[in-house]
Motif scaffolding. Structure first.
Motif, mmCIF file in Angstrom:
data_model
loop_
_atom_site.group_PDB
_atom_site.id
_atom_site.type_symbol
_atom_site.label_atom_id
_atom_site.label_comp_id
_atom_site.label_asym_id
_atom_site.label_seq_id
_atom_site.Cartn_x
_atom_site.Cartn_y
_atom_site.Cartn_z
ATOM 1 N N ILE A 5 0.874 -1.173 0.000
ATOM 2 C CA ILE A 5 0.000 0.000 0.000
ATOM 3 C C ILE A 5 0.909 1.219 0.000
ATOM 4 N N LYS A 6 0.680 2.153 -0.933
ATOM 5 C CA LYS A 6 1.435 3.409 -0.931
ATOM 6 C C LYS A 6 0.752 4.360 0.038
ATOM 7 N N VAL A 7 1.535 4.941 0.941
ATOM 8 C CA VAL A 7 0.960 5.885 1.905
ATOM 9 C C VAL A 7 1.750 7.183 1.919
ATOM 10 N N ILE A 8 1.023 8.275 2.161
ATOM 11 C CA ILE A 8 1.664 9.563 2.415
ATOM 12 C C ILE A 8 1.903 9.632 3.914
ATOM 13 N N VAL A 9 3.143 9.894 4.287
ATOM 14 C CA VAL A 9 3.528 9.980 5.694
ATOM 15 C C VAL A 9 3.490 11.444 6.112
ATOM 16 N N PHE A 10 2.812 11.712 7.238
ATOM 17 C CA PHE A 10 2.802 13.082 7.764
ATOM 18 C C PHE A 10 2.986 13.041 9.267
ATOM 19 N N SER A 11 3.295 14.199 9.845
ATOM 20 C CA SER A 11 3.576 14.269 11.281
ATOM 21 C C SER A 11 2.617 15.200 11.993
ATOM 22 N N LEU A 12 2.294 14.806 13.211
ATOM 23 C CA LEU A 12 1.677 15.685 14.210
ATOM 24 C C LEU A 12 2.600 15.558 15.408
ATOM 25 N N GLY A 13 3.345 16.613 15.699
ATOM 26 C CA GLY A 13 4.341 16.524 16.758
ATOM 27 C C GLY A 13 5.396 15.494 16.381
ATOM 28 N N GLU A 14 5.701 14.590 17.312
ATOM 29 C CA GLU A 14 6.727 13.570 17.074
ATOM 30 C C GLU A 14 6.174 12.321 16.398
ATOM 31 N N GLY A 18 -0.018 7.813 8.565
ATOM 32 C CA GLY A 18 -0.097 7.489 7.149
ATOM 33 C C GLY A 18 -1.529 7.527 6.655
ATOM 34 N N ILE A 19 -1.700 7.990 5.418
ATOM 35 C CA ILE A 19 -2.987 7.932 4.713
ATOM 36 C C ILE A 19 -2.678 7.317 3.359
ATOM 37 N N ALA A 70 1.324 27.478 13.288
ATOM 38 C CA ALA A 70 1.693 26.984 11.958
ATOM 39 C C ALA A 70 3.128 27.395 11.655
ATOM 40 N N THR A 71 3.819 26.546 10.901
ATOM 41 C CA THR A 71 5.193 26.846 10.503
ATOM 42 C C THR A 71 5.279 26.771 8.979
ATOM 43 N N GLU A 72 6.471 26.985 8.470
ATOM 44 C CA GLU A 72 6.725 26.864 7.030
ATOM 45 C C GLU A 72 6.426 25.445 6.542
ATOM 46 N N ALA A 73 6.554 24.459 7.448
ATOM 47 C CA ALA A 73 6.350 23.055 7.082
ATOM 48 C C ALA A 73 4.882 22.620 7.155
ATOM 49 N N ASP A 91 1.300 18.974 10.764
ATOM 50 C CA ASP A 91 2.541 19.711 11.044
ATOM 51 C C ASP A 91 3.515 19.640 9.869
ATOM 52 N N ARG A 92 3.634 18.449 9.273
ATOM 53 C CA ARG A 92 4.550 18.239 8.146
ATOM 54 C C ARG A 92 4.024 17.101 7.302
ATOM 55 N N ALA A 93 4.180 17.198 5.991
ATOM 56 C CA ALA A 93 3.973 16.043 5.115
ATOM 57 C C ALA A 93 5.375 15.577 4.754
ATOM 58 N N ASN A 94 5.728 14.367 5.148
ATOM 59 C CA ASN A 94 7.123 13.940 5.082
ATOM 60 C C ASN A 94 7.514 13.276 3.771
#
Length: 153
Positions: A5-14, A18-19, A70-73, A91-94
């Protein structure tokens, strides 16, 4: 043989989440959000995305995590949920990664303070990362979707 399964990895805090890629329409930089009255606090409002009005949800607020500046990321991940598009502030899409469907385990009751009902499972990747897989149908429950559809109209 387990299916990848291909997933987009993103972060909330640490924490990393995946979606599935096929549920994601686009990943956008944070843009001006128009507030909508009488909505739950985690619904930040709507954005105009190439002529389409898209409701935006702060995933931190949705999961009861402390909100941050919000930040630049900071990104908005726009997903298809049923008949409509919804944006999630993260927070970030990795990155994008492949996960074998056999690598996804049932979630524990609570992961990083987030209730298991919002989670599809936890995936252990070959690199040793733990990815919390979202259950989109629970992140947006039926009554909230109806409310969001009324916002679009």
């Amino acid at each position: 043989m387990a299916e990848d399964i291909k997933v987009i990895v993103f972060s909330l805090g640490e924490e990393e989440y995946g979606i599935e890629v096929e549920k994601v329409k686009t990943v956008e930089r944070l843009m001006p959000i128009t507030r909508v009255p009488k909505t739950p606090p985690f619904i930040k409002g709507v954005v105009n995305l190439r002529g389409v009005v898209v409701p935006v949800i702060d995933l931190r607020g949705r999961f009861g995590l402390a909100e941050t500046e919000a930040t630049e990321a900071t990104r908005i991940i726009v997903v298809n949920s049923g008949e409509m598009e919804v944006g999630f502030i993260v927070d970030r899409a990795n990155d994008v990664t492949d996960i074998g469907s056999d690598q996804i385990e049932l979630p524990p009751e609570v992961v990083g303070g987030i209730q298991a009902k919002y989670l599809r499972g936890v995936a252990k990747t070959e690199g040793g990362r733990l990815l919390v897989m979202l259950n989109l149908s629970e992140v947006l429950n039926k009554s909230e979707l109806v409310q969001l559809e009324q916002m679009e109209a």
